[in-house]
Write a protein that holds these residues in place. Structure first.
Motif, PDB file in Angstrom:
ATOM      1  N   PRO A 233       7.744   5.140   2.235  1.00 34.06           N
ATOM      2  CA  PRO A 233       8.070   4.846   3.649  1.00 34.06           C
ATOM      3  C   PRO A 233       7.698   3.422   4.032  1.00 34.06           C
ATOM      4  O   PRO A 233       6.716   2.868   3.536  1.00 34.06           O
ATOM      5  CB  PRO A 233       7.217   5.838   4.426  1.00 34.06           C
ATOM      6  N   SER A 234       8.488   2.842   4.914  1.00 34.58           N
ATOM      7  CA  SER A 234       8.172   1.518   5.479  1.00 34.58           C
ATOM      8  C   SER A 234       7.020   1.697   6.452  1.00 34.58           C
ATOM      9  O   SER A 234       6.852   2.742   7.061  1.00 34.58           O
ATOM     10  CB  SER A 234       9.370   0.940   6.211  1.00 34.58           C
TER      11      SER A 234
ATOM     12  N   LEU B 127       8.453   1.847  -4.184  1.00 32.19           N
ATOM     13  CA  LEU B 127       8.738   0.714  -3.299  1.00 32.19           C
ATOM     14  C   LEU B 127       9.438   1.205  -2.038  1.00 32.19           C
ATOM     15  O   LEU B 127      10.044   2.272  -2.038  1.00 32.19           O
ATOM     16  CB  LEU B 127       9.655  -0.289  -4.003  1.00 32.19           C
ATOM     17  N   THR B 128       9.392   0.399  -0.980  1.00 32.87           N
ATOM     18  CA  THR B 128      10.210   0.711   0.184  1.00 32.87           C
ATOM     19  C   THR B 128      11.669   0.449  -0.194  1.00 32.87           C
ATOM     20  O   THR B 128      11.945  -0.244  -1.186  1.00 32.87           O
ATOM     21  CB  THR B 128       9.831  -0.165   1.396  1.00 32.87           C
ATOM     22  N   ALA B 129      12.592   0.958   0.570  1.00 35.09           N
ATOM     23  CA  ALA B 129      14.015   0.731   0.295  1.00 35.09           C
ATOM     24  C   ALA B 129      14.318  -0.766   0.303  1.00 35.09           C
ATOM     25  O   ALA B 129      15.041  -1.270  -0.559  1.00 35.09           O
ATOM     26  CB  ALA B 129      14.880   1.452   1.318  1.00 35.09           C
ATOM     27  N   ARG B 130      13.738  -1.484   1.220  1.00 39.12           N
ATOM     28  CA  ARG B 130      13.969  -2.938   1.320  1.00 39.12           C
ATOM     29  C   ARG B 130      13.428  -3.659   0.086  1.00 39.12           C
ATOM     30  O   ARG B 130      14.088  -4.538  -0.465  1.00 39.12           O
ATOM     31  CB  ARG B 130      13.313  -3.466   2.587  1.00 39.12           C
TER      32      ARG B 130
END
Length: 74
Positions: free
Chosen positions: A72-73, A41-44
């Protein structure tokens, strides 16, 4: 996000590759729960999932400094 922020007091020894599911989450037949891969997943996305889902089972990969690796986003 750092691994120290995600303590796992009793890590599961079940094999991720033996679980059914996709890259982001799989079903663990040993504990009958969904396991989420925070590194897929992305960090967000990972932060939102952790904030909104109590009692979550997770796995993740870390950099040498202990920071959790994320997709990465865009």
């Amino acid at each position: 996000m750092h691994k120290d922020q995600l303590p796992i007091p009793a890590p599961c020894q079940a094999d991720w590759n033996a679980m059914s599911g996709g890259a982001r989450s799989r079903h663990c037949a040993s504990c009958d729960q969904r396991v989420h891969d925070l590194s897929a997943l992305t960090a967000r996305q990972a932060e939102r999932l952790l904030r909104t889902t109590p009692g979550l089972c997770v796995r993740y990969s870390c950099a040498p400094d202990g920071s959790v690796l994320h997709r990465p986003s865009r």
